[in-house]
Design a protein around this motif. Sequence first.
Motif, PDB file in Angstrom:
ATOM      1  N   VAL A 168      17.511 -38.318  21.509  1.00 55.13           N
ATOM      2  CA  VAL A 168      17.443 -37.563  20.258  1.00 55.13           C
ATOM      3  C   VAL A 168      18.803 -36.934  19.991  1.00 55.13           C
ATOM      4  CG1 VAL A 168      16.526 -35.462  19.192  1.00 55.13           C
ATOM      5  CG2 VAL A 168      14.972 -37.095  20.245  1.00 55.13           C
ATOM      6  N   VAL A 227      20.220 -33.929  18.061  1.00 59.19           N
ATOM      7  CA  VAL A 227      19.752 -32.689  17.445  1.00 59.19           C
ATOM      8  C   VAL A 227      20.832 -32.140  16.516  1.00 59.19           C
ATOM      9  CG1 VAL A 227      18.956 -30.332  17.857  1.00 59.19           C
ATOM     10  CG2 VAL A 227      18.283 -32.171  19.419  1.00 59.19           C
ATOM     11  N   PRO A 234      15.349 -30.351  21.327  1.00 64.21           N
ATOM     12  CA  PRO A 234      15.016 -31.730  20.952  1.00 64.21           C
ATOM     13  C   PRO A 234      13.569 -31.927  20.527  1.00 64.21           C
ATOM     14  CG  PRO A 234      15.081 -31.541  23.331  1.00 64.21           C
ATOM     15  CD  PRO A 234      15.555 -30.214  22.784  1.00 64.21           C
ATOM     16  N   GLN A 260      15.601 -32.993  14.394  1.00 71.98           N
ATOM     17  CA  GLN A 260      15.953 -34.270  15.009  1.00 71.98           C
ATOM     18  C   GLN A 260      16.625 -35.149  13.958  1.00 71.98           C
ATOM     19  OE1 GLN A 260      12.164 -35.696  16.366  1.00 71.98           O
ATOM     20  NE2 GLN A 260      12.205 -34.500  18.261  1.00 71.98           N
ATOM     21  N   MET A 286      16.454 -40.322  16.273  1.00 73.57           N
ATOM     22  CA  MET A 286      15.704 -40.591  17.498  1.00 73.57           C
ATOM     23  C   MET A 286      15.720 -42.086  17.769  1.00 73.57           C
ATOM     24  SD  MET A 286      11.702 -39.896  18.516  1.00 73.57           S
ATOM     25  CE  MET A 286      11.905 -38.150  18.818  1.00 73.57           C
TER      26      MET A 286
END
Length: 292
Positions: free
Chosen positions: A253, A255, A266, A272, A275
């Motif tokens: 992920v 962030v 996360p 997010q 991903m």
Amino acid sequence: MSRKLSLLALAAAVVFTTVASGSPATAAPPPSVQAAPPVAAVDWEGLPTWSAGYGPMRNQSNGLKALRYAVRDYGINLNWTDWPNSKWEVYGQGLPTNGSITDTTNVAIKVPGGGYLRWSPQEWGIDLGWSSTPVYEWNLITTATGQALYNRTRNDYVVYGSRFWGVNLIWLGDAVVTPPGSGATGVKTVIAYNCHRDYRPLNMWVNDMDAGGSWVNLGVVNSQWSGVGGSCPVVGSPFTYSPSVSNHRIQIVGVDHTAPGCSNNPTIGSCQRWMFGFISNTTGGTARITLS
């Protein structure tokens, strides 16, 4: 590119494209138009090679289905159709009507109903949008086996690729697995370029779901834009990650920790930015991805 992309066993949204011409399994920016296009980039046919001409935009990877303007709920208003229903106009910058378009001619491409196709950040789907005036940011490269369409603002080729949201188009650099022809399944190394459209850094987290399922912070990857309104990736280094074991389900992920209302966590879905999920393989390929 959409905020979240996942792959394979993790609710697939992106399909890896295997390049048939040799590409080193090391970090590198997307290919330049000055070089011969990779085999995987030669994915089109039917576009005219003379200015102010028109023709279908047929895709070789999608059974010669062609693109046309069509309203959709997510992403740019494009969809696939039989080729007689596809009509795209191509204009060479500074060329007269019927002037010859070469590989290095700056071109604008237009479809009735939409306008001139251009690079444009999107919340969903591929980063493409419309302009009411010509945008000469494309190169149409014609080879013996087909055509490649290169965008100089994005510094990448547009090709067919499955995605959960929007029309099935991707940038070649978004999901390329090497080495070609290896027959490997799974991913040995992830290389991710930070082309966040708001030029922000991303904090990268990894979760090995088959080794306890705990999130581990692997640090920050800074923006790789050359400057506001410039090109990407140009500066800095990409994020790289290589799992130490095979056949594990891995989540990564990015962030957006400096976004308003966000923190470096996360598990907060709204923070997010990106991903990615995959199956690890220590002898597998390299996944090259551009985060936007």
